[in-house]
Design a protein around this motif. Structure first.
Motif: not given
Length: 578
Positions: A429-430, A472
Motif C-alpha cells: 500500500t506504500s 499494489r
C-alpha cells in the motif's frame, strides 16, 4: 588398559540402565530423519567443503551412547528422505549402480534397527529404492504404501524389536502427497492410503503383540486444526486421534519438534522431529515396569533433540567409507564447462535473475516449449564465474525432478502466475511495505528461510512471455501479460506448450490446480512430453555441449511500481540476512 577400564565401567553402567530396579527396564530410542544424503561431514554441493551435519557425526554420538548404556538398550531408527539431496546419494542412485548402495552400506554399518521410506526416496524411482531396500539388513517400513494388485503393503508395515524382554512395535508410514509431486512411473503399482486409517487398522494388533508402540512417520507435525486425512503433515493429529502410540517420531517438514500431546482417551504421546541433514537427532527415553498381573506397562516417556553440529565425526566411520567418499569427491569436482558470470539465488526473489533465467533457457531449449516456469530451488546459493563443476549444477538444481511439457491456455498461464506471485509477494500500500510475503512472526524466527510465508521453491516466474507484476493490486489482478518474448501477441484463448518440472506438473505447490484451476485428474492428460532422465542430467549435458555459458537476466518481467519494489527490496534483504 584404559579401553578395558572404559568397557568395564560401561558394562556396569549399562546394567544399571537395564535394571534400575528388578521391575524396571529403560530403553533409549534414537531417530534420524531427512538426512538427504548427508553421510559425510562435507557439503558436496559446495565442492566438498566442511559441512555441519552428517551421519559420521551421528555415529560418534550413537557409539558413545551404546558404550555407556549397552547395545541392547539402544534402538536406532531412520525416518526417510535419505536417498536424495547431497551428490553422495545421487552418485549411488544413478552413476555407480553396481556397488552396494552407499546408503544401505552406511545404515548396515551403523546397525539401524528399522527405517521408513520418504517421498524423496520414492522420487529416485523403483530401480533405486527397490535395490536399496534389498541391500538394507534392517526392516524397511511403509504400512500405507499399498500394492495396487492385491492390497498388501509394498514395504513391511511394522516390525517388533525385542530388548530385555520388552517388545517394541515400530509402525512405519509415508506422507500421502507423493502422487502430487512425483511422476507416476516412479511409484508404479502403489497407492498411498491415509495414515489415520492404516494406524487404526494396525493398532489393535500392535497393542496385542507389543509392550511399547512407536510410530515412525515420514510426515510433518502439522496443525490438528487443519487436519485432512490425506494431508501432507499429520503427525500431531494422529497422536491425538489414534490412541495407543507411546512415541511418534516424525520428519518431512525439516522442523525440529519435541511435544507431548493427550489423545482422545486421555493417554499421552511424545512427538519428536530431529529436523534435517543429520544436524540433529531425536532421542526418546522410555521406562517400562514389569507387572505380575498385566505384564509390562509404560511408566515414563521423555525426549529431547541432540545437536550434532559440534560433534566430531567418527574416525571408524570415516575410515570404513574412505573409498566411496573419495569417489563422490572426484565426481562432484569434475569440470563440465565455464560460466562468464556469477549466478546468485537471492536476486531471483526480487526480479529477473541469471540464476533462474539460466534454468528457463535450458528448459526451453531441452523441451522445445514456448513458455517456461521455474523457481529458485535453493534459498541462498552462489555459482561463481569461472569453471562449472558437477557440484555447481547440483547447487543450481536441488531435486531429481523430471522435465514436463504441458498444454495450458493463455488464461491458465495468467492464473498460474497470479497464484505464484500471491504466495511470493505481499500487497503493498506504500513504498514502506514489504515486497516479499513474510510470516507475521518472521522477526522472531532464527532460520531466515522459515521467515517466508511461502517456500522459495514455489516462487515461479515465467520465460517466453513479457509481463509485469503490479504489487499494489490484489491476487487475480497483478499480472499483465504484454506479449510473447519474440514479439508475437499473447492470447488468453490460445493454447501454449509450457515447460515445467515434474513436481509442479503433478500438482506440487498447487499452481496448476488451485492457481490455474485445472482438476488434478486432468493434469496427466495435459502433459504431452516427459523427459526420460532427471533435469540435472540434461543440464550437465547442455553445459558440456555449450562449453562456455553466459547466464544473464532475460528481463522479461518486472515488479511495478519499480521505485516501490526497489525500496522494499533493501528492507526485505536485511530481514532475510540477519
Amino acid at each position: 588398559m584404559l579401553k578395558t577400564l572404559l568397557m568395564l565401567l560401561s558394562a556396569t553402567f549399562a546394567l544399571g540402565v537395564r535394571a534400575a530396579s528388578d521391575n524396571e527396564v529403560r530403553l533409549t530410542l534414537i531417530e534420524t530423519s531427512d538426512v538427504h544424503g548427508n553421510f559425510f561431514p562435507y557439503d558436496f554441493l559446495a565442492g566438498g567443503k566442511p559441512g555441519s551435519g552428517s551421519l559420521a557425526r551421528a555415529a560418534t554420538y550413537i557409539d558413545s551412547l551404546r558404550l555407556a548404556r549397552g547395545d541392547d538398550s539402544v534402538i536406532l531408527l531412520d525416518n526417510g528422505d535419505i536417498l536424495q539431496g547431497q551428490p553422495t546419494a545421487y552418485y549411488y542412485n544413478f552413476i555407480d549402480t553396481t556397488a552396494t548402495h552407499l546408503c544401505a552400506d552406511v545404515l548396515n554399518h551403523m546397525r539401524y534397527d528399522a527405517v521408513t521410506v520418504g517421498n524423496h526416496d520414492i522420487e529416485a524411482g523403483h530401480d533405486v529404492y527397490d535395490r536399496w531396500a534389498r541391500q538394507c539388513r534392517m526392516p524397511v517400513l511403509g504400512a500405507n504404501a499399498i500394492r495396487c494388485k492385491d492390497g498388501s503393503p509394498y514395504f513391511l508395515p511394522y516390525t517388533i524389536i525385542e530388548r530385555h524382554g520388552i517388545r517394541v512395535a515400530v509402525l512405519g508410514m509415508i506422507t500421502t502427497g507423493i502422487p502430487q509431486w512425483v511422476p507416476q512411473n516412479l511409484w508404479e503399482g502403489m497407492e498411498f492410503q491415509a495414515i489415520e486409517d492404516i494406524a487404526n487398522r494396525y493398532m489393535p494388533r500392535l497393542r496385542h503383540e507389543a509392550d511399547v508402540v512407536v510410530g515412525l512417520f515420514h510426515s510433518g507435525m502439522g496443525n490438528p486444526e487443519r487436519y485432512t486425512p490425506l494431508g501432507e503433515s499429520v503427525a500431531e493429529a494422529i497422536a491425538r486421534r489414534v490412541p495407543g502410540f507411546d512415541i511418534i517420531f516424525c520428519g518431512h517438514d525439516h522442523r525440529i519438534a519435541n511435544r507431548t500431546v493427550v489423545n482422545s482417551e486421555g493417554g499421552r504421546t511424545l512427538i519428536l522431529n530431529p529436523g534435517a541433514n543429520a544436524e540433529a537427532l531425536a532421542q526418546a527415553e522410555i521406562t517400562v515396569r514389569r507387572d505380575a498381573e498385566h505384564g509390562f506397562t509404560t511408566m515414563h516417556v521423555g525426549g529431547k533433540t541432540v545437536d550434532l553440529r559440534q560433534q566430531e565425526p567418527s574416525e571408524t566411520f570415516m575410515k570404513r567409507f574412505e573409498e566411496p567418499c573419495n569417489a563422490v569427491r572426484k565426481f562432484v569436482t569434475e569440470k563440465v564447462g565455464r560460466s562468464r558470470a556469477t549466478m546468485d539465488t537471492r536476486p531471483s526473489f526480487f526480479g529477473p535473475s541469471a540464476f533462474v533465467d539460466f534454468i528457463h533457457e535450458m528448459q526451453l531449449q531441452i523441451s522445445g516449449a514456448e513458455i517456461s516456469f521455474a523457481a529458485p530451488l535453493a534459498f541462498d546459493a552462489t555459482i561463481a564465474r569461472g569453471d562449472i563443476t558437477v557440484s555447481d549444477v547440483f547447487n543450481l538444481y536441488r531435486y531429481e525432478n523430471m522435465l514436463y511439457v504441458m498444454e495450458l491456455s493463455g488464461r491458465e498461464i495468467k492464473d498460474y502466475l497470479e497464484f505464484s506471485y500471491d504466495g511470493w509477494t505481499a500487497q503493498m500500500t506504500s513504498p514502506d511495505d514489504h515486497l516479499l510475503r513474510f510470516r507475521s512472526d518472521a522477526a522472531n524466527l532464527k532460520e531466515p528461510q522459515q521467515r517466508l510465508q511461502t517456500p522459495n521453491f514455489n516462487f515461479d516466474s515465467a520465460a517466453g512471455i513479457r509481463y509485469t507484476v503490479d504489487v499494489r493490486q490484489p491476487r487475480g489482478s497483478r499480472i499483465t501479460i504484454l506479449g510473447m518474448a519474440d514479439g508475437r501477441p499473447f492470447c488468453p484463448d490460445s493454447t501454449y506448450r509450457c515447460a515445467l518440472n515434474s513436481y509442479r506438473g503433478n500438482g506440487g505447490g498447487r499452481h496448476l490446480t488451485e492457481g490455474a484451476g485445472i482438476p488434478a485428474a486432468e493434469l496427466d492428460r495435459r502433459t504431452v512430453w516427459r523427459s526420460d532422465r532427471d533435469l540435472r542430467y540434461y543440464m550437465l549435458q547442455y553445459i558440456r555441449r555449450q562449453g562456455t555459458v553466459s547466464p544473464k537476466p532475460l528481463d522479461l518481467w518486472r515488479f511495478i511500481p519499480e521505485d516501490w519494489a526497489e525500496k522494499a527490496r533493501k528492507t526485505d534483504e536485511r530481514l532475510l540476512d540477519k
